[in-house]
Write an enzyme that holds these catalytic residues in place. Structure first.
Site, short mmCIF file in Angstrom:
data_model
loop_
_atom_site.label_atom_id
_atom_site.label_comp_id
_atom_site.label_asym_id
_atom_site.label_seq_id
_atom_site.Cartn_x
_atom_site.Cartn_y
_atom_site.Cartn_z
N ARG A 268 12.95 15.45 4.11
CA ARG A 268 12.23 16.48 3.34
C ARG A 268 11.40 17.41 4.23
NH1 ARG A 268 9.11 16.97 -1.72
NH2 ARG A 268 6.94 17.43 -1.30
N TYR B 178 14.46 19.21 -7.40
CA TYR B 178 15.19 19.49 -8.61
C TYR B 178 14.30 19.20 -9.80
CZ TYR B 178 15.64 14.33 -8.77
OH TYR B 178 15.39 12.97 -8.80
N GLU C 124 16.83 19.84 -0.04
CA GLU C 124 17.09 20.57 -1.28
C GLU C 124 18.13 21.65 -1.02
OE1 GLU C 124 13.07 21.62 -2.37
OE2 GLU C 124 12.48 19.52 -2.49
N HIS D 130 11.95 22.59 1.87
CA HIS D 130 12.22 21.15 1.92
C HIS D 130 13.68 20.94 2.31
CE1 HIS D 130 8.58 20.36 -0.85
NE2 HIS D 130 8.26 20.14 0.41
N ALA D 131 13.89 20.20 3.40
CA ALA D 131 15.19 20.15 4.05
C ALA D 131 16.32 19.69 3.11
CB ALA D 131 15.11 19.23 5.26
N HIS E 205 13.02 25.52 -4.80
CA HIS E 205 13.09 24.09 -4.54
C HIS E 205 14.12 23.47 -5.48
CE1 HIS E 205 9.15 23.43 -2.31
NE2 HIS E 205 9.02 24.67 -2.70
#
Ligand SMILES: *[C@@H]1O[C@H](CO)[C@@H](O)[C@H](O)[C@H]1NC(C)=O
Ligand SMILES: *[C@@H]1O[C@H](CO)[C@@H](O)[C@H](O)[C@H]1NC(C)=O
Ligand SMILES: [Zn+2]
Length: 504
Positions: A244, A327, A185, A182-183, A325
């Site tokens: 994302r 959060y 993160e 996921h971009a 990942h």
């Protein structure tokens, strides 16, 4: 005159940059929860934390023009909310400024990577990471090889670094760790980079690390979604920084607006890669709307990034699979597509996860929840760690949701001074998982699951052939015993034998 003025005004409003705020919303009734679940179909809202249970917080990033109506609707339903971040872009800009300041001071020498100059305490570009990998390969040729595992939509090579003592041959257990699927993160790639540093720099000093590098082949892919990552770095605009998905080409959908209005066409880019794996594809917690943050793609493995993982792991069986990942501080093991659904070696997975979370906590007191994604967060199908366990033949499969915890305000915008502590404590957990990986007897990793070629039961829309009379998953008997044949349509294709749909 008045009319002209009005037009001028409305243009001014339209061209003004959108402001984004993040709200913390807590549904107290099942009706409120359902209302919020309905809101997730509203693609203008970006749910940092999706609604999942009564009493549990939801974090929603809402653009200015929509906020008024949405907050009104919350108030009219007595759903309580508070503002978590007033102006997202302001925080992004402040962090960028702090980063530039830090860079110009260049104080953090102690984080330099031994012989290779690389500051682990800051977020890096894709190009920085490639240069770092190449420098490591040149400096430590006996330990390091670098290879791309695939090519993205925008033509970037997905970089993987393999770390093992090349002078020792013989069977070695494989361990896979990826970050950045996921971009937005950003902490996850940085944490993988720290692991790489530990493995290489610890080799000569630390006997435990030497055991890990001698006895295993480490496959580390810090930037699994480089297109999305680079895009998220390209602007302080919240819609870009908080990207994302990957950067797959635009897909358009046309919806009818009624008899007299023309149909409306909307086009959106990107697939949620962690919904694109072939594991109960498209069934729950994902969307077929290309504009959704959780758009699962046209079919399982429609994306080059997910295909790269599948192809690599099918050719190089792994004992352990870890994906990072953020959060929420949760350590998850399979399966995430349905609550209370586990593999038959649940005890091994759970006990290892609990020791890993304990080791992590001993470092700075950071607490993690441990459980399946469906039990701790929400059910979602098409996830990589489920696929790795269910089809990829992996023994230990884990997903880390790294810092921060849920209640803090910064979510995806974790400041750079959190990189080192996050990476250090997570490394403690990885060491526990690595130690358990080493004690898996040779040959049993892949054998316990067995890699099933996905073509046999591809979820692409074209595969509507009559079910063959055999189960395609090891766990079919258990699922069938749990009543899944009645509740899961996919079971007809996946477990025809256990569901009694044919004779042997
Ligand atoms: C949610 O959407 C469903 C289907 O459109 C509708 O029947 C239901 O009343 C909605 N629930 C709430 C609480 O808005
Ligand atoms: C919201 O709360 C007020 C006061 O407690 C109550 O009068 C009203 O009926 C509630 N509205 C809804 C939609 O539950
Ligand atoms: Zn994620």
């Amino acid at each position: 005159m008045t009319r002209l003025l009005l037009i001028a005004l409305s243009i001014a409003v339209v061209t003004q940059p959108k402001r984004f705020a993040v709200y913390r919303i807590t549904p107290q009734t099942s009706d409120a929860l359902q209302f919020l679940e309905n809101l997730t179909k509203e693609t203008a809202i970006d749910f940092w934390k999706e609604p999942r249970a009564v009493g549990q917080e939801v974090h929603a990033m809402i653009p200015d023009p929509k906020a008024g109506a949405i907050l009104d609707s919350l108030r009219s339903r007595n759903i309580s909310y508070s503002m978590m971040i007033e102006d997202v872009e302001k925080i992004i800009k402040n962090q960028k400024f702090a980063r530039m300041k830090l860079k110009s001071e260049r104080r953090q020498k102690d984080f330099r990577d031994g012989k290779v100059d690389f500051n682990l305490a800051e977020y890096h570009s894709f190009a920085d990471v490639i240069n770092y990998f190449n420098a490591l390969a040149i400096t430590y040729p006996h330990l390091v090889s670098v290879q791309p595992i695939g090519l993205t939509h925008e033509g970037r090579q997905i970089p993987m670094i393999k770390i093992t003592n090349k002078r020792l041959s013989g069977p070695k257990r494989g361990i896979w760790i990826d970050g950045g699927i996921h971009a937005r993160e950003w902490i996850s790639p940085s944490t993988v980079l720290y692991f790489i540093h530990q493995l290489i720099n610890g080799y000569d000093q630390d006997p435990i690390i030497r055991r890990y590098v001698d006895g295993m082949e480490w496959h580390l892919t810090p930037l699994l979604n480089p297109d999305g990552y680079e895009y998220s770095r390209s602007s302080t605009d919240p819609e870009i920084r908080l990207w994302r998905k990957n950067k797959s080409p635009s897909k358009c959908t046309t919806t009818a607006q009624g008899l007299f209005a023309p149909p409306q066409t909307t086009c959106c880019q990107g697939v949620d890669l962690n919904r694109n794996f072939d594991w109960f594809f498209g069934q729950v917690g994902s969307s077929t709307d290309p504009c959704s943050e959780i758009y699962n793609g046209a079919y399982a493995f429609s994306e080059p990034e997910t295909r790269s993982v599948r192809d690599f792991i099918s050719q190089h069986p792994m004992t352990t699979f870890v994906t990072l990942h953020s959060y929420s501080q949760i350590l998850m093991y399979p399966f995430g597509h349905q609550v209370r659904t586990y593999s038959n070696d649940l005890d091994d997975l759970r006990n290892t996860a609990l020791s890993a979370a304990n080791a992590l906590q001993r470092m700075y007191g950071t607490t993690y929840k441990v459980g399946t994604g469906a039990d701790t967060l929400y059910p979602a199908s098409g996830g990589s760690e489920d696929w790795a366990k269910g089809k990829g033949g992996v023994k230990y499969s884990y997903l880390f949701e790294l810092r921060p915890e849920e209640q803090v305000w910064d979510g995806f915008l974790l400041p750079e001074n959190q990189i080192m502590p996050t990476a250090r404590e997570t490394w403690e957990a990885i060491k526990v998982i690595a130690t358990h990986t080493l004690s898996v007897p040779h040959g049993s990793g892949a054998a316990s699951g067995g890699f099933h070629h996905s073509r046999a039961h591809s979820s692409s829309p074209s595969s509507h052939s009559p079910p063959m009379c055999r189960d395609h998953d090891q766990l079919c008997t258990e699922w069938a015993a749990g009543g899944a044949c009645e509740t899961w349509p996919e079971m007809r294709h996946r477990c025809p034998a256990s569901c009694g749909l044919c004779r042997h």
